[in-house]
Design an enzyme around this catalytic site. Sequence first.
Site, PDB file in Angstrom:
ATOM      1  N   GLU A 102       2.887   2.977  11.292  1.00  0.00           N
ATOM      2  CA  GLU A 102       1.777   2.918  10.220  1.00  0.00           C
ATOM      3  C   GLU A 102       1.725   4.242   9.291  1.00  0.00           C
ATOM      4  O   GLU A 102       1.505   4.188   8.302  1.00  0.00           O
ATOM      5  CB  GLU A 102       0.440   2.386  10.759  1.00  0.00           C
ATOM      6  CG  GLU A 102       0.546   1.057  11.301  1.00  0.00           C
ATOM      7  CD  GLU A 102       0.903  -0.195  10.295  1.00  0.00           C
ATOM      8  OE1 GLU A 102       0.766   0.119   9.155  1.00  0.00           O
ATOM      9  OE2 GLU A 102       0.930  -1.284  10.630  1.00  0.00           O
TER      10      GLU A 102
ATOM     11  N   THR B 204       8.776   0.568   2.839  1.00  0.00           N
ATOM     12  CA  THR B 204       8.005  -0.866   3.104  1.00  0.00           C
ATOM     13  C   THR B 204       6.579  -0.798   2.704  1.00  0.00           C
ATOM     14  O   THR B 204       5.944  -1.699   3.122  1.00  0.00           O
ATOM     15  CB  THR B 204       8.409  -1.228   4.709  1.00  0.00           C
ATOM     16  OG1 THR B 204       7.843  -2.470   4.557  1.00  0.00           O
ATOM     17  CG2 THR B 204       7.532  -0.685   5.635  1.00  0.00           C
TER      18      THR B 204
ATOM     19  N   ARG C 251       2.892   4.829   5.402  1.00  0.00           N
ATOM     20  CA  ARG C 251       1.785   5.198   4.275  1.00  0.00           C
ATOM     21  C   ARG C 251       1.510   6.485   4.266  1.00  0.00           C
ATOM     22  O   ARG C 251       1.470   7.145   3.086  1.00  0.00           O
ATOM     23  CB  ARG C 251       0.558   4.459   5.196  1.00  0.00           C
ATOM     24  CG  ARG C 251       0.546   3.049   5.422  1.00  0.00           C
ATOM     25  CD  ARG C 251      -0.718   2.534   5.949  1.00  0.00           C
ATOM     26  NE  ARG C 251      -0.572   1.212   6.682  1.00  0.00           N
ATOM     27  CZ  ARG C 251      -1.426   0.365   6.672  1.00  0.00           C
ATOM     28  NH1 ARG C 251      -2.596   0.518   5.959  1.00  0.00           N
ATOM     29  NH2 ARG C 251      -1.139  -0.762   7.276  1.00  0.00           N
TER      30      ARG C 251
ATOM     31  N   ASP D 211       9.799  -7.981  10.784  1.00  0.00           N
ATOM     32  CA  ASP D 211      10.103  -7.957   9.342  1.00  0.00           C
ATOM     33  C   ASP D 211      10.902  -6.834   8.802  1.00  0.00           C
ATOM     34  O   ASP D 211      12.049  -7.078   8.441  1.00  0.00           O
ATOM     35  CB  ASP D 211       8.858  -8.432   8.589  1.00  0.00           C
ATOM     36  CG  ASP D 211       7.611  -7.437   9.063  1.00  0.00           C
ATOM     37  OD1 ASP D 211       7.881  -6.516   9.904  1.00  0.00           O
ATOM     38  OD2 ASP D 211       6.645  -7.529   8.573  1.00  0.00           O
TER      39      ASP D 211
ATOM     40  N   GLU E 263       3.192  -8.618  -0.098  1.00  0.00           N
ATOM     41  CA  GLU E 263       4.480  -9.106   0.051  1.00  0.00           C
ATOM     42  C   GLU E 263       4.959  -9.996  -1.047  1.00  0.00           C
ATOM     43  O   GLU E 263       6.090 -10.008  -1.450  1.00  0.00           O
ATOM     44  CB  GLU E 263       4.836  -9.754   1.449  1.00  0.00           C
ATOM     45  CG  GLU E 263       4.943  -8.749   2.580  1.00  0.00           C
ATOM     46  CD  GLU E 263       3.439  -8.547   3.049  1.00  0.00           C
ATOM     47  OE1 GLU E 263       2.708  -9.170   2.674  1.00  0.00           O
ATOM     48  OE2 GLU E 263       3.261  -7.421   3.692  1.00  0.00           O
TER      49      GLU E 263
END
Length: 591
Positions: free
Chosen positions: A222, A580, A226, A355, A491
């Site tokens: 994460e 992502t 980010r 994913d 998404e």
Amino acid sequence: AGVTHAGGWPLRLCPGDRPGCCCAPLSFGDGPRPMALGRCAESSDAFLSGSPAPVTFDVHKPDCTPGTLGPLLSLLRCFLEGGPCWDLVQADQPGLVASSAGPSLQPKVPPRQAHSLWGHRAGLPGCPHPAFLLPAPQNERQKAVVDAFLHAWAGYRKFAWGHDELKPLTRSFSEWFGLGLTLIDALDTMWILGLKKEFQEARKWVSKKLRFRKNVDVNLFESTIRILGGLLSAFHLSGDILFLKKAEDFGNRLMPAFRTPSKIPYSMVNIGTGVAHPPRWTSDSTVAEVTSIQLEFRELSRLTGDKKFQEAAEEVTRRVHALHGKLDGLVPMFINTNSGSFTHLGMFTLGARADSYYEYLLKQWIQGGKKERQLLEDYLEAVDGIRKHLLARSEPRKLTFVGELNHGRFSAKMDHLVCFLPGTLALGAHHGLPAEHMELAQALMDTCYQMYRQMETGLSPETAHFNLHHTKILKDVQVKAADRHNLLRPETVESLFYLYRLTGDRKYQDWGWEILHSFNTYTRVPSGGYSSISNVQDPRHPQPRDKMESFFLGETLKYLYLLFSDDPDLLSLDTYVFNTEAHPLPIWAPS
Ligand code: DMJ
């Protein structure tokens, strides 16, 4: 020497990669390919605001001719000696051009970085998009996105400034890592939306307040997507080296996560003490976590010249590639940090925990200039695996969806997270992969849109269950009580952006417009900010949850803005690859 440009608009673009670069018709140099190392005497703001005032260029090396080392040495000297640093520009025709490294490039870069920065700049093709140089014309829908962003930002600024997430109902904040997560995630969105004042204020916070020497556990994945991703793209868009320095510091602090018996990283690392560990209840990491940090680590190595980031991340890729337990390219969801093997075998999903493994196979291949065959092969095999094992069609509308497989048993369950897939498939087709990928992308895009359309609020649930039977049920999309929430996830609008950009079909813009309208109707909090909600099926009581996730600003609003743009060169998909978390990173050697 000084050369004055009398302010004739429009500006010409220079062949550098950085926004903030100012270019003007400027006569300089006599050779067939004149070169100039110069700087604008006025700030690049003059250019951005379209000022018709004359702008003076100070030309440091009036006599540099092609083939001499003069300009390069000057550039290096500039870095070493301090003072404002400006870029070397090579003009293809006499009468051109250009140069500045952005409003706030800091002096005194160590030689190694100066060199890699140079390589980076020289390596990138194309020009910065005019939107980054001039006030960008925005259409009505883009203005609505800017309005939404400013509303979200106003809430964050008033009630959560410098904290991780806004709690818009209680007008307070929550901390996850205590690193100003929303602010960092939103930096490049502000730049892209042209919100310079907000960007500069946030930059000041990064410069003055953001410190990573802190006794805090962060999640490797994460924080990489980010924070590291956000800083790297802020650096690329603004040219401001502050962001690269912060990224390098942060990257260094994440490295202890890779010190495991298997080289598969732990999911948690303390960025102050340098102690890494798995979560308390297991020694597993999730597969998506360990395989979706590579774009960022590779780029950090390229920019800093320090190979250790890339090597650690690519070692994970190599090991995962060689593992047993896959099913036609599909991977299980967990991997053990001691043994390095997959665990919980037999469960396959394109949703949570797996994913972005698939997404990063394709995107790393693109990032690296489409040379790394193993990444491509693993991706192609996985797409075939999806087709063979996970696709089904719902009733009554016969929507194609991606289900899950649990020890051979198919479940008609699809997380909203899976809606990244249409965009990824379309991106692959754009980069030369089979046309059937685009057909599947379009079919799945319809499904993701229906996950919104068939809900009473027009917002998708976190997870959909698809109806497989011919019954009186009119809706394909069924929702279980535990899955009725919407976290403002990106998404679907992310995929809409790719599908519109790559097909030109305006229905995708219209669908995104409907979704923005639903966000505004059911999640906008009057005092500032947007909130995730608990029930997408109850328009009268959507039950706001009092949390605005950082990805709403980092991703959802950014993709909506890009979706509504009709300019394929605004963050061109041939020049940038989005991580992502929607942070654009340059493609190293675009085809
Ligand atoms: C984001 O952090 C990223 O998009 C990630 O890949 C998945 N989860 C959230 C958004 O839903």
